[in-house]
Write a protein that holds these residues in place. Structure first.
Motif, PDB file in Angstrom:
ATOM      1  N   TYR A   1      38.467  46.468  24.057  1.00 38.14           N
ATOM      2  CA  TYR A   1      39.508  45.910  24.926  1.00 38.14           C
ATOM      3  C   TYR A   1      39.356  46.489  26.329  1.00 38.14           C
ATOM      4  CZ  TYR A   1      41.800  44.753  20.451  1.00 38.14           C
ATOM      5  OH  TYR A   1      42.098  44.289  19.198  1.00 38.14           O
ATOM      6  N   PHE A   2      39.401  45.615  27.339  1.00 41.67           N
ATOM      7  CA  PHE A   2      39.240  46.038  28.728  1.00 41.67           C
ATOM      8  C   PHE A   2      40.488  45.661  29.518  1.00 41.67           C
ATOM      9  CE2 PHE A   2      35.090  45.308  26.942  1.00 41.67           C
ATOM     10  CZ  PHE A   2      34.319  46.370  27.403  1.00 41.67           C
ATOM     11  N   ARG A   3      41.046  46.626  30.227  1.00 41.77           N
ATOM     12  CA  ARG A   3      42.248  46.360  31.029  1.00 41.77           C
ATOM     13  C   ARG A   3      41.954  45.421  32.191  1.00 41.77           C
ATOM     14  NH1 ARG A   3      45.692  48.990  35.120  1.00 41.77           N
ATOM     15  NH2 ARG A   3      47.861  48.630  34.515  1.00 41.77           N
ATOM     16  N   TYR A   4      40.773  45.563  32.772  1.00 41.02           N
ATOM     17  CA  TYR A   4      40.401  44.694  33.899  1.00 41.02           C
ATOM     18  C   TYR A   4      38.892  44.499  33.896  1.00 41.02           C
ATOM     19  CZ  TYR A   4      39.610  43.026  38.653  1.00 41.02           C
ATOM     20  OH  TYR A   4      39.219  42.281  39.739  1.00 41.02           O
ATOM     21  N   VAL A   5      38.469  43.248  34.015  1.00 41.57           N
ATOM     22  CA  VAL A   5      37.047  42.917  34.055  1.00 41.57           C
ATOM     23  C   VAL A   5      36.786  42.088  35.312  1.00 41.57           C
ATOM     24  CG1 VAL A   5      35.180  41.622  32.953  1.00 41.57           C
ATOM     25  CG2 VAL A   5      36.756  42.967  31.552  1.00 41.57           C
ATOM     26  N   PRO A   6      36.017  42.616  36.270  1.00 42.77           N
ATOM     27  CA  PRO A   6      35.687  41.825  37.464  1.00 42.77           C
ATOM     28  C   PRO A   6      34.599  40.812  37.163  1.00 42.77           C
ATOM     29  CG  PRO A   6      34.607  43.955  37.569  1.00 42.77           C
ATOM     30  CD  PRO A   6      35.439  43.969  36.311  1.00 42.77           C
ATOM     31  N   LYS A   7      34.427  39.894  38.067  1.00 43.87           N
ATOM     32  CA  LYS A   7      33.365  38.904  37.940  1.00 43.87           C
ATOM     33  C   LYS A   7      32.023  39.616  37.912  1.00 43.87           C
ATOM     34  CE  LYS A   7      31.331  34.857  40.223  1.00 43.87           C
ATOM     35  NZ  LYS A   7      31.428  33.915  41.367  1.00 43.87           N
ATOM     36  N   GLY A   8      31.156  39.187  36.996  1.00 43.98           N
ATOM     37  CA  GLY A   8      29.838  39.789  36.909  1.00 43.98           C
ATOM     38  C   GLY A   8      29.466  40.142  35.485  1.00 43.98           C
ATOM     39  N   ARG A   9      28.410  40.922  35.353  1.00 46.57           N
ATOM     40  CA  ARG A   9      27.833  41.219  34.050  1.00 46.57           C
ATOM     41  C   ARG A   9      28.240  42.618  33.589  1.00 46.57           C
ATOM     42  NH1 ARG A   9      22.737  43.775  33.081  1.00 46.57           N
ATOM     43  NH2 ARG A   9      22.011  43.484  30.923  1.00 46.57           N
ATOM     44  N   PHE A  10      28.495  42.745  32.289  1.00 41.77           N
ATOM     45  CA  PHE A  10      28.655  44.070  31.703  1.00 41.77           C
ATOM     46  C   PHE A  10      28.113  44.044  30.275  1.00 41.77           C
ATOM     47  CE2 PHE A  10      32.550  41.919  30.495  1.00 41.77           C
ATOM     48  CZ  PHE A  10      32.844  42.392  29.220  1.00 41.77           C
ATOM     49  N   VAL A  11      27.778  45.215  29.765  1.00 40.09           N
ATOM     50  CA  VAL A  11      27.151  45.347  28.456  1.00 40.09           C
ATOM     51  C   VAL A  11      27.928  46.367  27.633  1.00 40.09           C
ATOM     52  CG1 VAL A  11      25.079  46.096  27.213  1.00 40.09           C
ATOM     53  CG2 VAL A  11      24.851  44.708  29.275  1.00 40.09           C
ATOM     54  N   VAL A  12      28.165  46.013  26.373  1.00 44.59           N
ATOM     55  CA  VAL A  12      28.783  46.920  25.403  1.00 44.59           C
ATOM     56  C   VAL A  12      27.822  47.069  24.233  1.00 44.59           C
ATOM     57  CG1 VAL A  12      30.742  47.298  23.859  1.00 44.59           C
ATOM     58  CG2 VAL A  12      31.093  46.176  26.056  1.00 44.59           C
ATOM     59  N   GLU A  13      27.646  48.300  23.768  1.00 42.37           N
ATOM     60  CA  GLU A  13      26.814  48.542  22.598  1.00 42.37           C
ATOM     61  C   GLU A  13      27.589  49.349  21.564  1.00 42.37           C
ATOM     62  OE1 GLU A  13      22.181  48.500  24.112  1.00 42.37           O
ATOM     63  OE2 GLU A  13      23.145  50.433  23.737  1.00 42.37           O
ATOM     64  N   TYR A  14      27.277  49.109  20.307  1.00 48.60           N
ATOM     65  CA  TYR A  14      27.815  49.940  19.237  1.00 48.60           C
ATOM     66  C   TYR A  14      26.781  50.062  18.127  1.00 48.60           C
ATOM     67  CZ  TYR A  14      28.892  45.791  16.380  1.00 48.60           C
ATOM     68  OH  TYR A  14      28.815  44.646  15.625  1.00 48.60           O
ATOM     69  N   THR A  15      26.978  51.045  17.277  1.00 50.45           N
ATOM     70  CA  THR A  15      26.015  51.346  16.216  1.00 50.45           C
ATOM     71  C   THR A  15      26.609  50.972  14.870  1.00 50.45           C
ATOM     72  OG1 THR A  15      25.183  53.183  17.547  1.00 50.45           O
ATOM     73  CG2 THR A  15      24.574  53.156  15.218  1.00 50.45           C
ATOM     74  N   LEU A  16      25.791  50.318  14.044  1.00 48.67           N
ATOM     75  CA  LEU A  16      26.248  49.762  12.783  1.00 48.67           C
ATOM     76  C   LEU A  16      25.439  50.370  11.641  1.00 48.67           C
ATOM     77  CD1 LEU A  16      28.146  47.525  11.637  1.00 48.67           C
ATOM     78  CD2 LEU A  16      26.220  45.963  11.827  1.00 48.67           C
ATOM     79  N   ARG A  17      26.149  50.835  10.602  1.00 49.93           N
ATOM     80  CA  ARG A  17      25.472  51.298   9.390  1.00 49.93           C
ATOM     81  C   ARG A  17      25.686  50.263   8.290  1.00 49.93           C
ATOM     82  NH1 ARG A  17      27.833  56.527   7.661  1.00 49.93           N
ATOM     83  NH2 ARG A  17      29.312  55.234   6.507  1.00 49.93           N
ATOM     84  N   LEU A  18      24.611  49.832   7.668  1.00 48.68           N
ATOM     85  CA  LEU A  18      24.668  48.799   6.631  1.00 48.68           C
ATOM     86  C   LEU A  18      24.882  49.481   5.281  1.00 48.68           C
ATOM     87  CD1 LEU A  18      21.703  46.632   7.925  1.00 48.68           C
ATOM     88  CD2 LEU A  18      24.135  46.441   8.487  1.00 48.68           C
ATOM     89  N   ASP A  19      26.057  49.304   4.715  1.00 47.15           N
ATOM     90  CA  ASP A  19      26.433  50.035   3.503  1.00 47.15           C
ATOM     91  C   ASP A  19      26.455  49.177   2.242  1.00 47.15           C
ATOM     92  OD1 ASP A  19      26.833  52.408   4.935  1.00 47.15           O
ATOM     93  OD2 ASP A  19      28.868  51.803   5.499  1.00 47.15           O
ATOM     94  N   ASN A  20      26.216  47.886   2.356  1.00 45.86           N
ATOM     95  CA  ASN A  20      26.365  47.026   1.185  1.00 45.86           C
ATOM     96  C   ASN A  20      25.294  45.948   1.199  1.00 45.86           C
ATOM     97  OD1 ASN A  20      27.897  46.573  -1.177  1.00 45.86           O
ATOM     98  ND2 ASN A  20      28.863  44.797  -0.241  1.00 45.86           N
ATOM     99  N   PRO A  21      24.544  45.785   0.109  1.00 47.52           N
ATOM    100  CA  PRO A  21      23.541  44.713   0.076  1.00 47.52           C
ATOM    101  C   PRO A  21      24.182  43.352  -0.147  1.00 47.52           C
ATOM    102  CG  PRO A  21      23.550  45.896  -2.006  1.00 47.52           C
ATOM    103  CD  PRO A  21      24.517  46.617  -1.112  1.00 47.52           C
ATOM    104  N   GLY A  22      23.456  42.316   0.273  1.00 49.12           N
ATOM    105  CA  GLY A  22      23.941  40.959   0.073  1.00 49.12           C
ATOM    106  C   GLY A  22      23.500  40.055   1.206  1.00 49.12           C
ATOM    107  N   ALA A  23      23.830  38.787   1.080  1.00 50.49           N
ATOM    108  CA  ALA A  23      23.572  37.802   2.131  1.00 50.49           C
ATOM    109  C   ALA A  23      24.926  37.408   2.720  1.00 50.49           C
ATOM    110  CB  ALA A  23      22.849  36.586   1.570  1.00 50.49           C
TER     111      ALA A  23
END
Length: 602
Positions: free
Chosen positions: A551-573
């Protein structure tokens, strides 16, 4: 489904494990019993591959384990419920509401790209508008975001006293040092606009705020109006007078009269104000002992509001709507329409206009609801109070909707009141007409909604573009995702305009974990390389079981990047819903990108 079975006894034994699951009213197939040999203290994992039935919203699981060793019989059991988030959710595509005074034909056709067997045409009859607005209730029930305002609006919109009580028990932790309410406890400063809204809408709904917290909030607004405490707007613009008028409107709901000197801190010029401020100003004058030029000012504010109204058929607009959309102040034209109804309900000079205002506000519904959580909260209150005052003739006889070979009829009874009576009619095979008719006196309200599940096959941009990429951070087998692997998800967003309160939402495959919650077992080194590009920083990050949200309180015009890390804990499709970026108080500004299915091996 993966279950760990552990032998807690000092003897070895064979454990017989059975699993059952039900979803969408049917038993889930593929859960055959298993037998596993366990040494003393040994734990083993058992897994079942299952297919979630279409239309399921939850799965009820039951696991039973039994064994015998050394003459002792051992048994254990567990039940749990798992939520199901559909990869292609059913959504309201179109919705309309009207009073059924004479037979009405409506053309109906299933969208060509909708999934077969999903959705249909929902028809709902109700005697009074005070009944639940189905599109609004559905909007609130499905609303995914979790700031304090939205949780409060949902509780009020659903008339859910339990939700409200739970929220009020958390309120002390959301007040900042001065008494302003924060959207999340991790934020340093609260917000005067949010504080004013909560005081006003709770009073209107009759939902109590605990005395201690309410007093602190009111003292914060008094200090803000007097200039002793400052809070900056999310958008650097000249909006101080608008915010102060909103604070005065909230304070005017107290029994204690306003201090006349507070008006001296505002340049009073309603002609130049947005409609929201004119409504607030009118309510301040209406509730308080007569300040200087009271009658003159009230008439002027009323005349300004009338001059801005524009009725065309059953729809209503304001002539100033382009400048009334103050999204950084949680203000929209839909919210203004509903607040105007509440402001004028007991004004004799507006009695003839109020039915047009109510119809006009309902005509603003898009896909069955108004545009923001704030507008929907005010709308449910406005429609309930309008109905209590104006809908006095109860319908008799019966109302019928017929579509193809199916029909839905409700016979009206004296005790129906604000109850709602609904049924979903299946989509016809080809374009057809739905026939609606009322046989008897009165004119009940009818809500018709077309519901369909339409897959997103290409990115959709309406103010935002979002691109999602996934890179392996730790992968046991190159090119193949396995349980225990780590992935780095990058969300690249291009904003076409400045906007306040923007949320970025990315779905997680079932059982996966978005790292960074600070819980035990989550390695800090795994998240160390996450990038943040652009001049924005999240006000709050939510790592839920089904999605990562920033969640961002204010986003100006233009580009921004968010990254997060994911751990895969369950097999399946796993089939996943789209990645979405949305301006929460201007939801027509959004962007979506389809997420390909994710296959995870054991």
């Amino acid at each position: 489904a993966i279950v760990t079975v552990r032998n807690a006894s000092p003897r070895a034994f064979d454990a017989a494990v059975s699993a059952k699951a039900t979803a969408a009213g049917q038993t889930v197939a593929g859960l055959d019993p298993r037998t596993v040999a366990l040494a003393p203290g040994e734990a083993r994992e058992l897994g079942w591959d299952v297919t979630v039935p279409p239309g399921a919203t939850s799965i009820a699981w039951q696991f039973d384990a039994a064994g015998a060793g050394g003459g002792a019989r051992l048994r254990d059991a567990m039940k749990l419920s798992q939520a199901v988030v559909p990869a292609v959710p059913e959504r309201t595509l179109q919705a309309t509401m009207f009073q059924l005074a004479e037979p009405i034909p409506l053309p109906v056709e299933r969208p060509s790209d909708a999934l077969p067997g999903r959705g249909g045409v929902d028809v709902q009859f109700q005697a009074k508008l005070a009944g639940t607005l189905p599109g609004v209730r559905d909007f609130f029930a499905r609303y995914p975001f979790s700031c304090f305002e939205q949780r409060a609006s949902i509780a009020i919109g659903l008339s859910d006293t339990g939700r409200w009580s739970a929220l009020m028990s958390e309120l002390p932790g959301y007040l900042d040092r001065d008494g302003f309410v924060r959207n999340w406890t991790t934020m340093r400063d609260g917000d005067d606009v949010l504080t004013s809204y909560l005081l006003s809408v709770s009073r209107e709904a009759g939902f109590a705020i605990p005395d201690r917290e309410r007093s602190r909030m009111e003292d914060a607004l008094v200090a803000f109006v007097e200039g002793r405490v400052r809070r900056n707007s999310a958008l650097p613009t000249a909006d101080l007078s608008i915010r102060k008028v909103a604070a005065l409107e909230a304070l005017s709901r107290r029994e204690e009269p306003l201090n006349a000197k507070w008006l001296d801190s505002i340049a009073i010029d309603p002609d130049l104000w947005p409609t929201s401020a004119v409504i607030d100003w009118y309510l301040v004058l209406k509730r308080q002992p007569k300040p200087p030029r009271h009658e003159e000012r009230m008439k002027a504010a009323e005349q300004i509001l009338r001059s801005r109204l524009n009725f065309q058929g059953t729809t209503m607009h304001f002539s100033t709507e382009k400048t009334d959309a103050l999204w950084w102040l949680m203000v929209s034209a839909d919210a203004n329409a509903n607040k105007l109804i509440l402001a004028m309900l007991d004004e004799p000079g507006w009695r003839e206009d109020l039915p047009r205002l109510a119809r006009g506000s309902l005509g603003r519904l898009q896909r069955g609801h108004w545009n923001t959580t704030v507008a929907n909260a005010w709308g449910t209150l406005a429609m309930a109070k309008f109905s209590a005052r104006f809908e006095s003739v109860a319908p008799t006889g019966s109302s019928t909707a017929t579509l193809g070979n199916t029909s839905f009829t409700h016979a009206w009874a004296p005790g129906d009141g604000a109850k709602t009576f609904a049924q979903r009619l299946a989509w016809p095979d080809a374009r057809a007409e739905m026939a609606l008719r009322q046989q008897g006196s009165g004119a009940p309200w009818v809500t018709v909604r077309s519901i369909a599940a339409i897959p997103l096959v290409a990115p959709l941009a309406s103010g935002y573009r979002v691109t999602r990429t996934v890179a392996p951070l730790r992968q046991q087998t190159p090119g193949t995702w396995r349980r225990g692997d780590l992935a780095r998800v990058t969300l690249d967003v291009d904003a076409q305009a400045d906007m306040a309160w923007v949320v970025v939402e990315d779905p997680l495959p079932a059982g996966a974990t978005a790292l960074g919650r600070g819980l035990g077992g989550e390695a800090a080194m795994a998240t160390a390389g996450e990038r943040r590009v652009g001049t924005v920083f999240p006000a709050f990050e939510e790592r839920a079981a089904s999605a990562f949200r920033a969640y961002f309180r204010y986003v100006p015009k233009g580009r921004f990047v968010v990254e997060y890390t994911l751990r895969l804990d369950n097999p399946g499709a796993f089939a996943l819903p789209p990645t979405r970026v949305e301006a929460m108080y201007a939801p027509e500004m959004f962007g979506e990108s389809p997420v390909p299915p994710w296959s995870i091996e054991p």
